[in-house]
Design an enzyme around this catalytic site. Structure first.
Site, PDB file in Angstrom:
ATOM      1  CE1 TYR A  33       1.076  -0.275   4.143  1.00 52.70           C
ATOM      2  CE2 TYR A  33       0.350   2.041   4.343  1.00 52.70           C
ATOM      3  CZ  TYR A  33       0.945   1.024   4.948  1.00 52.70           C
ATOM      4  OH  TYR A  33       1.344   1.227   6.125  1.00 52.70           O
ATOM      5  NE  ARG A  52       7.012   4.086   0.451  1.00 55.77           N
ATOM      6  CZ  ARG A  52       6.871   5.041   1.706  1.00 55.77           C
ATOM      7  NH1 ARG A  52       7.625   5.276   2.456  1.00 55.77           N
ATOM      8  NH2 ARG A  52       5.592   5.447   1.612  1.00 55.77           N
ATOM      9  NE  ARG A 100      -6.256 -19.522   3.827  1.00 57.53           N
ATOM     10  CZ  ARG A 100      -5.509 -20.333   4.130  1.00 57.53           C
ATOM     11  NH1 ARG A 100      -5.513 -21.611   3.835  1.00 57.53           N
ATOM     12  NH2 ARG A 100      -4.386 -20.075   5.018  1.00 57.53           N
ATOM     13  CG  HIS A 102      -0.175 -21.110   2.653  1.00 61.90           C
ATOM     14  ND1 HIS A 102      -1.190 -21.992   2.829  1.00 61.90           N
ATOM     15  CD2 HIS A 102       0.236 -20.431   3.793  1.00 61.90           C
ATOM     16  CE1 HIS A 102      -1.614 -21.859   4.012  1.00 61.90           C
ATOM     17  NE2 HIS A 102      -0.630 -20.953   4.695  1.00 61.90           N
ATOM     18  CE  LYS A 147       3.413   3.135   3.087  1.00 61.78           C
ATOM     19  NZ  LYS A 147       3.584   3.034   4.229  1.00 61.78           N
ATOM     20  CD  GLU A 180       9.743   1.570  10.553  1.00 66.97           C
ATOM     21  OE1 GLU A 180       9.774   2.596   9.777  1.00 66.97           O
ATOM     22  OE2 GLU A 180       9.659   0.296   9.941  1.00 66.97           O
TER      23      GLU A 180
HETATM   24  N1  PDD Z   1       2.972   4.940   6.934  1.00 60.77           N
HETATM   25  N2  PDD Z   1       7.599   3.581   8.984  1.00 60.77           N
HETATM   26  C1  PDD Z   1       6.331   2.969   8.891  1.00 60.77           C
HETATM   27  C2  PDD Z   1       6.251   1.598   9.610  1.00 60.77           C
HETATM   28  C3  PDD Z   1       4.931   3.139   8.424  1.00 60.77           C
HETATM   29  O1  PDD Z   1       4.140   2.904   8.143  1.00 60.77           O
HETATM   30  C4  PDD Z   1       5.182   4.952   7.553  1.00 60.77           C
HETATM   31  C5  PDD Z   1       4.252   5.336   6.937  1.00 60.77           C
HETATM   32  C6  PDD Z   1       6.828   5.441   7.844  1.00 60.77           C
HETATM   33  C7  PDD Z   1       6.855   6.845   7.050  1.00 60.77           C
HETATM   34  O2  PDD Z   1       6.661   6.839   5.725  1.00 60.77           O
HETATM   35  P1  PDD Z   1       6.264   7.959   4.785  1.00 60.77           P
HETATM   36  O3  PDD Z   1       6.914   9.227   5.156  1.00 60.77           O
HETATM   37  O4  PDD Z   1       6.625   7.643   3.625  1.00 60.77           O
HETATM   38  O5  PDD Z   1       4.816   8.173   5.011  1.00 60.77           O
HETATM   39  C8  PDD Z   1       7.552   4.797   8.374  1.00 60.77           C
HETATM   40  C9  PDD Z   1       1.510   5.427   6.495  1.00 60.77           C
HETATM   41  C10 PDD Z   1       1.496   7.170   6.774  1.00 60.77           C
HETATM   42  C11 PDD Z   1       0.443   4.554   6.980  1.00 60.77           C
HETATM   43  O6  PDD Z   1       0.545   3.403   7.151  1.00 60.77           O
HETATM   44  O7  PDD Z   1      -0.655   5.323   7.361  1.00 60.77           O
END
Ligand code: PDD
Length: 287
Positions: A33, A52, A100, A102, A147, A180
């Site tokens: 996403y 990304r 379904r 894996h 992501k 983070e």
């Molecule tokens: N999340 N680290 C994680 C685990 C994140 O989910 C996000 C952003 C960031 C910061 O990335 P960016 O600056 O590209 O938004 C770092 C989004 C905002 C969300 O899940 O809603």
């Protein structure tokens, strides 16, 4: 509440918009996403977000739902149909629908959903409130650079913060180093005035906000060190903040019981926020 959303090639009423129950994102979190800010009608850092998205898709070998150009057209159409000028776009691509199992069949058609919602943005630092975070063990997998929609550990960490009466959590690896935030990148300002954020690796997501800040800091001659830091270093820091598309630059005033910077947002955080807001505002006023 959005009025219309994009689902697999069609613009549909948001209320009742649906994906198939055998979609692999539903059954396996097999999807990725992006969240992209919209300011004054402009799509903030659209290029890096789409870059990304394509990278995450490539890492999981999920087919792209279209060209970058065609996705850009869809994003604008969704904004237009929902009359969103300040807010955020949400894009999700899953591997698609299959019986379904894996192992997935080859050549699957990805499912693609885009929604938009209105959201006001702060116009200056005075409008920004600092937050308290707790430190929590990072229980995520070893590919946090993708992501992916596998966000259960992040959700659990955020629930832990709620239970502790904090606003968010910073995740700590087994080595005692801060990875983070639950949905943000973590930053500190040391006593020597050094701005520090963890270097890119598979342990953290490469935040687009982080990238933008590093770019303008370099252009302004500010020094930012990309290195990992411990929880105790964070607790002793002069300032702390976290960055993301939706929270911009958020002062962190407390980590567990440690009060940071006397409990008030600090001057370096303000400089970073103000410069980021300037970048943000450069996208505003789009037709
Ligand atoms: N999340 N680290 C994680 C685990 C994140 O989910 C996000 C952003 C960031 C910061 O990335 P960016 O600056 O590209 O938004 C770092 C989004 C905002 C969300 O899940 O809603």
């Amino acid at each position: 509440m959005p009025v219309q959303s994009y689902v697999n090639g069609r613009y549909v009423r948001h209320h009742g918009a649906a994906i198939h129950i055998e979609d692999r994102s539903y059954q396996f979190a097999d999807g990725v996403y992006e969240v992209i800010a919209v300011y004054g009608g402009g799509i903030v850092d659209e290029g890096p977000h789409l870059e990304r998205l394509f990278r995450s898709l490539g890492e999981l070998n999920i087919a792209a739902p279209g060209s970058e150009r065609s996705i850009k057209v869809i994003l604008r159409e969704v904004l237009f149909r929902n009359r969103v000028r300040d807010g955020a776009l949400y894009l999700q691509v899953s591997r698609g629908v299959a019986v379904r199992n894996h192992a997935h069949p080859p050549d699957m058609k990805p499912a693609f959903v885009v929604t938009a919602r209105a959201h006001p943005w702060p116009k200056d630092f005075a409008a920004v409130e600092g937050i308290a975070v707790i430190a929590i063990a990072d229980q995520r997998w070893s590919r946090c650079d993708i992501k992916t929609v596998s966000l259960l550990p992040n959700v659990l960490a955020r629930m832990g913060a709620d239970t502790a009466g904090a606003d968010d959590a910073w995740m700590i690896g087994e080595d005692g180093l801060v990875t983070e935030g639950t949905a943000s990148n973590a930053w500190i300002v040391t006593d020597a005035g050094e701005i520090v954020t963890r270097q890119l690796s598979q342990a953290i997501l490469a935040g687009v906000t982080r990238r933008t800040i590093l770019e303008f800091a370099a252009a302004r001659g500010m020094t930012i060190t990309e290195r990992a830091f411990t929880l105790s270093e964070a607790k002793a820091a002069r300032e702390a903040f976290q960055t993301s598309t939706t929270a911009l630059v958020k002062p962190v005033l407390k980590i567990d019981a440690a009060v940071i910077g006397g409990g008030a947002p600090g001057p370096v955080t303000e400089v970073v926020f103000t410069a980021y807001l300037e970048h943000f505002a450069s996208f505003g006023g789009a037709a």
